[in-house]
Motif scaffolding. Structure first.
Motif, PDB file in Angstrom:
ATOM      1  N   LYS A 677       0.826  -1.205   0.000  1.00 15.63           N
ATOM      2  CA  LYS A 677       0.000   0.000   0.000  1.00 15.63           C
ATOM      3  C   LYS A 677       0.863   1.258   0.000  1.00 15.63           C
ATOM      4  O   LYS A 677       0.595   2.236  -0.715  1.00 15.63           O
ATOM      5  CB  LYS A 677      -0.930  -0.006   1.218  1.00 15.63           C
ATOM      6  CG  LYS A 677      -2.144  -0.914   1.055  1.00 15.63           C
ATOM      7  CD  LYS A 677      -3.075  -0.763   2.242  1.00 15.63           C
ATOM      8  CE  LYS A 677      -4.351  -1.576   2.025  1.00 15.63           C
ATOM      9  NZ  LYS A 677      -5.301  -1.432   3.178  1.00 15.63           N
ATOM     10  N   GLU A 678       1.897   1.261   0.820  1.00 17.80           N
ATOM     11  CA  GLU A 678       2.804   2.408   0.815  1.00 17.80           C
ATOM     12  C   GLU A 678       3.484   2.574  -0.554  1.00 17.80           C
ATOM     13  O   GLU A 678       3.699   3.689  -1.031  1.00 17.80           O
ATOM     14  CB  GLU A 678       3.851   2.236   1.912  1.00 17.80           C
ATOM     15  CG  GLU A 678       3.270   2.311   3.320  1.00 17.80           C
ATOM     16  CD  GLU A 678       4.327   2.093   4.381  1.00 17.80           C
ATOM     17  OE1 GLU A 678       5.497   1.820   3.991  1.00 17.80           O
ATOM     18  OE2 GLU A 678       4.006   2.165   5.583  1.00 17.80           O
ATOM     19  N   GLU A 681       1.133   4.182  -3.072  1.00 19.50           N
ATOM     20  CA  GLU A 681       0.911   5.605  -2.866  1.00 19.50           C
ATOM     21  C   GLU A 681       1.986   6.459  -3.537  1.00 19.50           C
ATOM     22  O   GLU A 681       1.726   7.612  -3.914  1.00 19.50           O
ATOM     23  CB  GLU A 681       0.879   5.912  -1.365  1.00 19.50           C
ATOM     24  CG  GLU A 681      -0.347   5.344  -0.651  1.00 19.50           C
ATOM     25  CD  GLU A 681      -0.279   5.572   0.854  1.00 19.50           C
ATOM     26  OE1 GLU A 681       0.760   6.121   1.291  1.00 19.50           O
ATOM     27  OE2 GLU A 681      -1.224   5.190   1.554  1.00 19.50           O
ATOM     28  N   LYS A 682       3.172   5.910  -3.734  1.00 18.50           N
ATOM     29  CA  LYS A 682       4.282   6.682  -4.296  1.00 18.50           C
ATOM     30  C   LYS A 682       4.662   6.250  -5.708  1.00 18.50           C
ATOM     31  O   LYS A 682       5.292   7.015  -6.442  1.00 18.50           O
ATOM     32  CB  LYS A 682       5.520   6.550  -3.398  1.00 18.50           C
ATOM     33  CG  LYS A 682       5.295   7.067  -1.991  1.00 18.50           C
ATOM     34  CD  LYS A 682       6.560   6.870  -1.161  1.00 18.50           C
ATOM     35  CE  LYS A 682       6.332   7.341   0.279  1.00 18.50           C
ATOM     36  NZ  LYS A 682       7.545   7.152   1.124  1.00 18.50           N
TER      37      LYS A 682
END
Length: 718
Positions: A677-678, A681-682
């Motif tokens: 998920k992290e 996001e990027k």
């Protein structure tokens, strides 16, 4: 039509020019040609059938040409060699009228017995003798017709008086062949006064005898005056001719002096030219002598070179014979296992696409099992006869040399152009760096920084082994990440030596090996100096190795990589860390800079600016390898402490830890849910394939979670 007449003009030495006019109207075309070229005489022909029409109607072509021709041109019409008509020009008409007037004035003056000096028309060039005779005849006629009469004298006086009234300039002229002579006004006044005195005296005496005597005196006086004027005219003419002759003499003297000066200058220039010719002749002789000496030297050197080449060839053959004798002959040196073509076809399932692991311009590579061993078989294209040389060269090199970091050749099938290598499970370095290998046996983890330090040292050691090979060094010529293969433990080995070249050592430069050849290899890894000159040296491999070092640090494409890295190093804002590959872990910046600096030095444009492999590159990379080994041991202890050697597919590709909540992303790989998920996001690309995610859907991997929990529980019990 006019060419037959040219011989007549040539015979009479008359210049002849022929001109063709093109026009719809013949008369207008001829008229325009007369106007443009200023033709004063025009001769045209007329048909004999139109002679009468010329005289009657004047409507034929000849008459039209005569009518429209400019008036300054005289037109002659010819028929059968006879002159049919002449149309005079305006100049001819005016001259004819002037001549007629002159003749009428001269005849009237002779009949009246007067000697007129006021005529505006000047007789054309008559001699002074003719004028004298004419004047004397006029006086005789006057005396014969007016003997003893006063009326003639009075008439003479009246005409003399009219001379004073009618002549504006009061001067008379004689025209000669050379000049126009003017007599003075005083002559006319003296003549008039004498005639007046004679008339008055004749009026006082009417004696016929005295009148006759007086007429004789007048006649003599008139004759003397005419002779005087004649003499003055001749004097003036002579004086004018003398002046003209003097002027001509001066002009001739001036021209003579100029010609003398010019002749002197020409003489001086001729002397200089002769001296220059003489000097040039001497230089030419010297040059010919020097050329002859050079020719003799060249011939002598050519003979010596041929002798030296012959001796060198004999030495080479003797050396080769001794090497063959020491190593047991060329057939014994090639130690490799020969495989049958049928076994290879059967092992590869008739070269099934499912077993193909690579392909290129040379052929295809298949994974198969031969003699209970997993191997990679490279099969050359059957229609590529030009690859035969590369096949035999690779077979010869790999069958003679062994090194831990050179791809091991297990055998070959020479009849079909097939090579059998050991199988490298983790593919090539380019696939691992650029994440371009979608199908693998296990999830592919990024190469950590300490593994990259070790791979750099392994490549350098293999290159050093090739460059120091005896009796002749070996240059790879196609070193790139795609030709560096990785085994199960990510140990690197250099393969694809089909373009390698065994070169001779130049005796005059102990560190330089050269061989003239055409540039080969992959574009961004080819040495610029080798590409320009075609001279292959070990430094050519050093340039490619420098680009590989930069790629190990950045995992970027080779295009413009050296410039980007150098720019980042010059940046004082700490931009260097940004170019390092983040998937390799926490880089030690100091050691990473050392490897990058070595790579930039290896990628210099000139080979003389590149460092030596054995003395400068290997010591630095060996120190970095030791640091990498320590870091790897610490990493292994940490992993073992926390995970106790869990199966590799239990680890998250991002965090490198055993997953607690595994989820399958849209790229097909399983990640820790929190980590992916992290990442999403990027980033929009997969950390494994470097391709965009089709979507951001995450599916829980319950089967893997169950396996992980089971392994943890069993490990805890133990």
């Amino acid at each position: 039509m006019l060419h037959p007449s040219s011989s007549m003009f040539a015979h009479r030495e008359v210049q002849l020019d022929m001109m063709v006019l093109e026009s719809d109207d013949v008369a207008d075309a001829i008229s325009k040609a007369v106007q443009d070229h200023g033709i004063s005489e025009l001769v045209i022909g007329a048909s004999s059938s139109i002679i009468f029409s010329w005289k009657l109607k004047r409507s034929n072509l000849s008459s039209r040409i005569s009518d429209v021709t400019p008036r300054f041109c005289t037109v002659h019409v010819i028929s059968r060699g006879k002159l049919l008509n002449v149309r005079k020009s305006d100049v001819d008409i005016e001259t004819s009228i002037a001549d007629d007037r002159s003749e009428s004035q001269f005849s009237s003056s002779s009949q009246s017995g007067s000697v007129s000096s006021t005529s505006s028309h000047q007789f054309s060039s008559t001699s002074l003798l003719y004028q004298r005779v004419q004047a004397l005849s006029t006086v005789n006629q006057k005396v014969g017709t007016n003997m003893g009469t006063k009326k003639s004298i009075d008439t003479h006086h009246s005409r003399a008086a009219s001379l004073d009234v009618d002549e504006p300039n009061q001067r008379g002229y004689y025209r000669t062949n050379s000049s126009l002579v003017r007599y003075k006004e005083s002559d006319i006044h003296s003549r008039r006064s004498s005639l007046t005195e004679e008339g008055s005296s004749s009026g006082c005496y009417s004696d016929p005898t005295s009148s006759s005597s007086q007429m004789n005196k007048d006649f003599e006086l008139e004759k003397l005056k005419i002779e005087l004027r004649h003499i003055k005219g001749m004097y003036a003419v002579a004086q004018s001719e003398v002046l003209d002759a003097t002027k001509k003499m001066q002009d001739l003297n001036q021209r003579r002096s100029e010609e003398a000066t010019r002749l002197k200058n020409l003489t001086i220039r001729e002397e200089y030219a002769e001296e220059a010719v003489e000097m040039e002749r001497e230089r030419q002789e010297e040059a010919e002598n020097e050329a002859e000496l050079v020719r003799e030297c060249v011939e002598r050197e050519a003979e010596e070179r041929l002798e030296a080449e012959a001796r060198a060839e004999e030495v080479r053959k003797e050396k080769q014979r001794l090497e063959d004798a020491l190593e047991g002959g060329p057939l014994q040196r090639q130690q490799y296992m020969k495989f049958e073509w049928e076994d290879i076809v059967q092992a590869t399932s008739s070269f099934s696409d499912e077993l193909k692991i690579g392909s290129g311009g040379y052929g295809s590579v298949y994974r198969c099992n031969l003699h209970h061993t997993t191997v990679a078989v490279k099969v050359l294209h059957s229609d590529k006869s030009s690859l035969t040389k590369q096949f035999h060269q690779e077979l010869e090199i790999l069958s003679k040399i062994r090194h831990p970091h050179l791809l091991l050749l297990l055998g070959a099938c020479p009849e079909r152009g097939s090579l059998v290598y050991e199988y490298m499970h983790n593919g090539n370095l380019e696939e691992r760096l650029m994440k371009r290998r979608p199908n693998t046996d296990a999830p592919q983890q990024p190469l950590l920084w300490f593994e990259r330090f070790r791979i750099a040292w392994e490549i350098a050691s293999a290159l050093y082994f090739l460059h120091t090979n005896e009796p002749r060094p070996i240059v790879h010529r196609d070193l790139k990440p795609a030709n560096i293969l990785l085994d199960r433990n990510n140990v690197s080995k250099i393969g694809d030596v089909g373009l390698s070249k065994m070169v001779n050592l130049d005796p005059s430069h102990a560190s330089t090996v050269f061989n003239e050849t055409g540039p080969v290899g992959t574009f961004f890894y080819i040495d610029p100096e080798y590409q320009r000159t075609g001279v292959v040296t070990p430094e050519s491999d050093i340039y490619a190795f420098g680009i590989i070092l930069l790629q190990l640090a950045t995992a970027r494409s080779a295009m413009g990589l050296a410039h980007s890295v150098e720019k980042a190093l010059r940046d004082q804002t700490g931009n260097f860390s940004e170019i390092l590959d983040k998937t390799a872990g926490d880089w030690p910046v100091k050691e990473a800079k050392e490897m990058v600096m070595i790579g930039l030095r290896c990628a210099e444009m000139r080979k003389r600016d590149r460092p030596y492999l054995g003395k400068e590159i290997l010591p630095v990379l060996e120190r970095l390898k030791d640091i990498a080994c320590d870091a790897r041991n610490m990493f292994s202890e940490t992993v073992n402490k926390h995970n106790n050697h869990a199966p590799s597919h239990f680890y998250c590709p991002i965090t490198k830890d055993v997953m607690e909540n595994p989820c399958v992303a849209s790229d097909g790989y399983t990640y820790e849910k929190r980590a992916i998920k992290e990442w999403l996001e990027k980033n929009h690309k997969s950390p494994m394939t470097d391709s965009p995610f089709p979507n951001q859907t995450l599916l829980p991997n319950h089967s893997l979670l169950f396996a992980i929990k089971e392994w943890i529980s069993s490990h805890t019990i133990k």
